[in-house]
Design an enzyme around this catalytic site. Structure first.
Site, PDB file in Angstrom:
ATOM      1  N   LEU A 167      -0.402   5.322  -4.463  1.00  0.00           N
ATOM      2  CA  LEU A 167      -1.628   4.528  -4.444  1.00  0.00           C
ATOM      3  C   LEU A 167      -2.565   5.254  -3.500  1.00  0.00           C
ATOM      4  O   LEU A 167      -2.161   5.624  -2.393  1.00  0.00           O
ATOM      5  CB  LEU A 167      -1.370   3.107  -3.919  1.00  0.00           C
ATOM      6  CG  LEU A 167      -0.972   2.021  -4.924  1.00  0.00           C
ATOM      7  CD1 LEU A 167      -0.650   0.729  -4.191  1.00  0.00           C
ATOM      8  CD2 LEU A 167      -2.054   1.787  -5.955  1.00  0.00           C
ATOM      9  N   ASP A 168      -3.810   5.471  -3.903  1.00  0.00           N
ATOM     10  CA  ASP A 168      -4.678   6.273  -3.049  1.00  0.00           C
ATOM     11  C   ASP A 168      -5.085   5.520  -1.785  1.00  0.00           C
ATOM     12  O   ASP A 168      -4.842   4.322  -1.629  1.00  0.00           O
ATOM     13  CB  ASP A 168      -5.889   6.819  -3.825  1.00  0.00           C
ATOM     14  CG  ASP A 168      -6.873   5.745  -4.237  1.00  0.00           C
ATOM     15  OD1 ASP A 168      -7.256   4.923  -3.395  1.00  0.00           O
ATOM     16  OD2 ASP A 168      -7.293   5.739  -5.414  1.00  0.00           O
ATOM     17  N   TYR A 169      -5.715   6.236  -0.893  1.00  0.00           N
ATOM     18  CA  TYR A 169      -6.021   5.758   0.457  1.00  0.00           C
ATOM     19  C   TYR A 169      -6.774   4.429   0.454  1.00  0.00           C
ATOM     20  O   TYR A 169      -6.490   3.537   1.261  1.00  0.00           O
ATOM     21  CB  TYR A 169      -6.844   6.841   1.169  1.00  0.00           C
ATOM     22  CG  TYR A 169      -7.187   6.554   2.612  1.00  0.00           C
ATOM     23  CD1 TYR A 169      -6.244   6.724   3.620  1.00  0.00           C
ATOM     24  CD2 TYR A 169      -8.473   6.151   2.977  1.00  0.00           C
ATOM     25  CE1 TYR A 169      -6.559   6.485   4.946  1.00  0.00           C
ATOM     26  CE2 TYR A 169      -8.802   5.913   4.300  1.00  0.00           C
ATOM     27  CZ  TYR A 169      -7.836   6.077   5.278  1.00  0.00           C
ATOM     28  OH  TYR A 169      -8.158   5.831   6.588  1.00  0.00           O
TER      29      TYR A 169
ATOM     30  N   SER B  31      -6.901   2.199  -1.996  1.00  0.00           N
ATOM     31  CA  SER B  31      -6.337   1.206  -2.906  1.00  0.00           C
ATOM     32  C   SER B  31      -5.237   0.421  -2.194  1.00  0.00           C
ATOM     33  O   SER B  31      -4.694   0.850  -1.179  1.00  0.00           O
ATOM     34  CB  SER B  31      -5.779   1.881  -4.158  1.00  0.00           C
ATOM     35  OG  SER B  31      -6.802   2.541  -4.861  1.00  0.00           O
TER      36      SER B  31
END
Length: 243
Positions: free
Chosen positions: A103-105, A107
């Protein structure tokens, strides 16, 4: 009994098999003092297997966690830029676990972590990734929302069409439930950008039929139930049969 090195590293809870192959290629793994090659086998009962000069342990007890990842954390166990990582949040779990996917930073939401390398490898295999469900708040050209469900190319890769449902909408923003089949880097954000939409909030709410526990607060984790583990193992078994 001899096993391939990448399997032994995964069983020891150090990484997935694919990551183990990269470690071996990078020269980080030795067997009885000699640099290993991908495809080599060893017997942990008689051979001395080292990673970065440290001996690997035997197969450890498998741990399976569900984390409510907050925004502002990177989905890695270390970060060269000193940012907060999901490892900081699960440090007290008693095992060295690694994330299943990413999961990106910016999100948030459901993130699974485990030291079961075989399960990790199956769930993230590029030929069969588990469906992921998100709630996404967007702004911009809301008339383009339907385009998110059309065939699209991201970073030179043709992604499978997403499923898009509008949960609510006003004049300036909309909340969507978006289901994707791949897990490419920042995929939903790039899809929205192509459609003239700005992501204001992105939350993963389920993987397959496993929802984020509604009782988990942001930053908290719990161990998976036996039923949840069995569900993931069934998926992994299906993947292995179709490889």
């Amino acid at each position: 009994m001899e096993e391939r090195l990448q399997k032994l590293l995964a069983q020891a809870g150090l990484c997935s098999r694919r990551e183990a192959e990269r470690w071996i290629d990078d020269g980080r793994v030795t067997v009885n003092g000699k640099k290993a090659s991908v495809g080599d086998k060893a017997d942990p009962r008689r051979d001395k297997i080292f990673v970065d000069g440290k001996p690997i342990g035997g197969a450890e007890e498998k741990v399976y966690l569900m984390l409510y990842k907050p925004r502002g954390y990177v989905t890695t166990m270390k970060d060269e830029h000193g940012r907060k990582t999901v490892a900081d949040l699960v440090r007290g779990c008693g095992a060295r676990v690694v994330p299943v996917g990413r999961l990106d930073y910016n999100s948030e939401g459901l993130l699974l972590l485990t030291n079961d390398g075989d399960l990790l490898n199956a769930l993230t295999h590029p030929r069969h990734e588990v469906e992921k469900h998100y709630e996404v708040r967007v702004r911009g050209n809301l008339d383009n929302i339907s385009k998110l469900a059309e065939p699209m190319e991201i970073d030179g890769y043709s992604i499978r069409p997403a499923t898009v449902v509008t949960i609510d909408r006003d004049e300036i923003s909309a909340k969507l439930r978006l289901t994707i089949h791949e897990g490419r880097n920042r995929q939903i954000r790039k899809m929205c950008e192509k459609c003239g939409l700005e992501v204001r909030r992105l939350k993963r709410v389920a993987m397959g039929t496993m929802p984020l526990d509604p009782h988990l607060k942001s930053g908290a984790w719990r161990e998976l139930t036996n039923d949840e583990i069995a569900y993931l193992q069934d998926i992994a078994a299906d993947v292995q049969e179709n490889l």
